[in-house]
Write a protein that holds these residues in place. Sequence first.
Motif, PDB file in Angstrom:
ATOM      1  N   TRP A 108      55.850 104.419  35.716  1.00  0.00           N
ATOM      2  CA  TRP A 108      56.809 103.315  35.765  1.00  0.00           C
ATOM      3  C   TRP A 108      56.215 101.988  35.318  1.00  0.00           C
ATOM      4  CZ3 TRP A 108      62.017 103.337  36.894  1.00  0.00           C
ATOM      5  CH2 TRP A 108      62.539 104.558  37.308  1.00  0.00           C
ATOM      6  N   GLU A 109      55.067 101.621  35.867  1.00  0.00           N
ATOM      7  CA  GLU A 109      54.480 100.327  35.511  1.00  0.00           C
ATOM      8  C   GLU A 109      54.116 100.281  34.043  1.00  0.00           C
ATOM      9  OE1 GLU A 109      52.187  97.667  38.329  1.00  0.00           O
ATOM     10  OE2 GLU A 109      51.533  99.655  38.968  1.00  0.00           O
ATOM     11  N   LEU A 110      53.517 101.355  33.552  1.00  0.00           N
ATOM     12  CA  LEU A 110      53.120 101.399  32.151  1.00  0.00           C
ATOM     13  C   LEU A 110      54.345 101.372  31.241  1.00  0.00           C
ATOM     14  CD1 LEU A 110      50.689 101.625  30.274  1.00  0.00           C
ATOM     15  CD2 LEU A 110      50.865 104.109  30.456  1.00  0.00           C
ATOM     16  N   MET A 111      55.367 102.145  31.594  1.00  0.00           N
ATOM     17  CA  MET A 111      56.605 102.151  30.818  1.00  0.00           C
ATOM     18  C   MET A 111      57.189 100.750  30.725  1.00  0.00           C
ATOM     19  SD  MET A 111      60.230 103.981  31.827  1.00  0.00           S
ATOM     20  CE  MET A 111      60.470 102.825  33.204  1.00  0.00           C
ATOM     21  N   THR A 112      57.215 100.047  31.849  1.00  0.00           N
ATOM     22  CA  THR A 112      57.793  98.709  31.884  1.00  0.00           C
ATOM     23  C   THR A 112      56.994  97.742  31.028  1.00  0.00           C
ATOM     24  OG1 THR A 112      58.770  99.023  34.065  1.00  0.00           O
ATOM     25  CG2 THR A 112      58.299  96.757  33.401  1.00  0.00           C
ATOM     26  N   ALA A 113      55.675  97.737  31.208  1.00  0.00           N
ATOM     27  CA  ALA A 113      54.841  96.813  30.446  1.00  0.00           C
ATOM     28  C   ALA A 113      54.941  97.075  28.949  1.00  0.00           C
ATOM     29  CB  ALA A 113      53.386  96.927  30.907  1.00  0.00           C
ATOM     30  N   TYR A 114      54.998  98.337  28.572  1.00  0.00           N
ATOM     31  CA  TYR A 114      55.083  98.671  27.149  1.00  0.00           C
ATOM     32  C   TYR A 114      56.437  98.287  26.570  1.00  0.00           C
ATOM     33  CZ  TYR A 114      54.053 101.167  22.840  1.00  0.00           C
ATOM     34  OH  TYR A 114      53.817 101.476  21.529  1.00  0.00           O
ATOM     35  N   ALA A 115      57.504  98.522  27.335  1.00  0.00           N
ATOM     36  CA  ALA A 115      58.838  98.166  26.857  1.00  0.00           C
ATOM     37  C   ALA A 115      58.987  96.661  26.678  1.00  0.00           C
ATOM     38  CB  ALA A 115      59.896  98.678  27.824  1.00  0.00           C
ATOM     39  N   LEU A 116      58.346  95.876  27.542  1.00  0.00           N
ATOM     40  CA  LEU A 116      58.412  94.424  27.403  1.00  0.00           C
ATOM     41  C   LEU A 116      57.583  93.945  26.216  1.00  0.00           C
ATOM     42  CD1 LEU A 116      58.116  93.352  31.147  1.00  0.00           C
ATOM     43  CD2 LEU A 116      60.164  93.252  29.713  1.00  0.00           C
ATOM     44  N   ALA A 117      56.433  94.587  25.999  1.00  0.00           N
ATOM     45  CA  ALA A 117      55.550  94.155  24.908  1.00  0.00           C
ATOM     46  C   ALA A 117      56.033  94.644  23.558  1.00  0.00           C
ATOM     47  CB  ALA A 117      54.124  94.657  25.167  1.00  0.00           C
ATOM     48  N   VAL A 118      56.558  95.876  23.507  1.00  0.00           N
ATOM     49  CA  VAL A 118      56.986  96.482  22.240  1.00  0.00           C
ATOM     50  C   VAL A 118      58.360  97.116  22.454  1.00  0.00           C
ATOM     51  CG1 VAL A 118      56.231  97.870  20.279  1.00  0.00           C
ATOM     52  CG2 VAL A 118      54.540  97.116  21.965  1.00  0.00           C
ATOM     53  N   PRO A 119      59.416  96.323  22.518  1.00  0.00           N
ATOM     54  CA  PRO A 119      60.740  96.903  22.753  1.00  0.00           C
ATOM     55  C   PRO A 119      61.207  97.764  21.592  1.00  0.00           C
ATOM     56  CG  PRO A 119      60.909  94.554  22.255  1.00  0.00           C
ATOM     57  CD  PRO A 119      59.450  94.859  22.394  1.00  0.00           C
ATOM     58  N   GLY A 120      62.027  98.755  21.913  1.00  0.00           N
ATOM     59  CA  GLY A 120      62.648  99.557  20.864  1.00  0.00           C
ATOM     60  C   GLY A 120      61.853 100.758  20.409  1.00  0.00           C
ATOM     61  N   VAL A 121      60.837 101.179  21.169  1.00  0.00           N
ATOM     62  CA  VAL A 121      60.037 102.339  20.789  1.00  0.00           C
ATOM     63  C   VAL A 121      60.662 103.596  21.386  1.00  0.00           C
ATOM     64  CG1 VAL A 121      57.788 103.465  20.950  1.00  0.00           C
ATOM     65  CG2 VAL A 121      57.919 100.996  20.582  1.00  0.00           C
ATOM     66  N   HIS A 122      60.863 104.616  20.546  1.00  0.00           N
ATOM     67  CA  HIS A 122      61.369 105.915  21.005  1.00  0.00           C
ATOM     68  C   HIS A 122      60.184 106.858  21.147  1.00  0.00           C
ATOM     69  CE1 HIS A 122      64.278 109.061  21.693  1.00  0.00           C
ATOM     70  NE2 HIS A 122      63.676 109.817  20.809  1.00  0.00           N
ATOM     71  N   GLN A 123      60.152 107.607  22.257  1.00  0.00           N
ATOM     72  CA  GLN A 123      58.969 108.399  22.579  1.00  0.00           C
ATOM     73  C   GLN A 123      59.299 109.870  22.777  1.00  0.00           C
ATOM     74  OE1 GLN A 123      56.449 106.568  25.556  1.00  0.00           O
ATOM     75  NE2 GLN A 123      57.543 104.641  25.339  1.00  0.00           N
ATOM     76  N   GLY A 124      58.301 110.698  22.515  1.00  0.00           N
ATOM     77  CA  GLY A 124      58.391 112.122  22.784  1.00  0.00           C
ATOM     78  C   GLY A 124      57.083 112.602  23.386  1.00  0.00           C
ATOM     79  N   TYR A 125      57.147 113.732  24.097  1.00  0.00           N
ATOM     80  CA  TYR A 125      55.950 114.238  24.781  1.00  0.00           C
ATOM     81  C   TYR A 125      56.045 115.744  24.895  1.00  0.00           C
ATOM     82  CZ  TYR A 125      52.501 115.026  28.498  1.00  0.00           C
ATOM     83  OH  TYR A 125      51.438 115.482  29.240  1.00  0.00           O
TER      84      TYR A 125
END
Length: 377
Positions: free
Chosen positions: A274-291
């Motif tokens: 959660w924390e990492l997801m949030t920080a990344y979304a704020l820093a680099v919005p609009g990234v689509h991810q797969g895993y």
Amino acid sequence: MTWKFHAAALSGRVVHPSSRWSRPIATTPRHLLVPHWWRYLPAFGWTLRDGGSDPARWMSAAYTDRTLVTRAGPLHADRATAGDHPEGLPTSSSTLPTLVVSMYQHAMITDTSDVLCVTGTGYGTALLAARLGDERVTSVDVDPYLVDTARTRLDAIGHRPTLAVCDITGPLPGTYDRIVSTVGLPGIPASWLSALRPGGRLVTNLAGTGLVVAADVQPDGGARGQVTPERAGFMRTRHAEDYPPPPSTRHAWTAEGETVTTGRYPVVQVKEAWELMTAYALAVPGVHQGYDEDEKGIRTAVMVHADGSWARATGRRGEPPTVHQTGPRQLWDQLDAIRHDWLSDGQLPAHSASVEIDPGGTLHLRRGTWSTTIPAP
């Protein structure tokens, strides 16, 4: 056992008996608001559940503290048949009761508050109506079918609040003491600030993050508040039958990157952190991810941005991955930088940040020397 037994048990799990939300939960027949829903099964995808055909499962699903997805892609479960397996993301649901009530508690709703909420299945609307009375509740949704259906079902259980078809990011149909959104917003609409009365409060999740913000209207027309301790992710607002298709990740799974390096940290599934997801979304919005993780324990994460940037990291658990990257943004390097700060500081700043909203809706998050700005949608 009757539905009232199940609703009372749910209330006991969600809130303390002394809570003012205890009676609304215990007296609201959630199952009547969600007669059909989708269950995701790995072998089949979205699979229809029909409450009437299996009453025991209906009671169990409706009075368990979990989210029930009612719309997948453009297809609502009410309109589906047993053979339907729609593709796409969830586009409407009945949010788990604990989270609905928690959002209302962050709003500090009083017995005399006029509240605007989001319709969906009508469950959150029903709780407000049971607590405050119909005349103090306005419920809006962008989807006419959801509004019409909720109106009919709420009427059947004795509630007649004001319902309207409305894009919650645009002009609102009145003025309120509280606005509570159980959909994720890309920012704070300026219309909210003009629709809130002096001293009013707004509560919403910021789309793509785990952040729930609560802010009170100020005399200058802006608002101030705090990121709450709550961690929650809601479906994003939409403006059509379905969300626009995300950028394809197909090429990112196999292509050779312009740069190939060894990553600093092991592969991680960002959406589950959660924390990492949030920080990344704020820093680099609009990234689509797969895993993906294969049978040999090899983990692969891909990231794609609409500007043409993409990254792929592959490696075993606990080992530095091989990273392929292409485009104007080095997406994995940016993730590693955030993880470095996280490990160095012990936390990421957004989850305890202050909130300041300009009268025009521009949102500022600040904590210490860290800050970020999110424009109004």
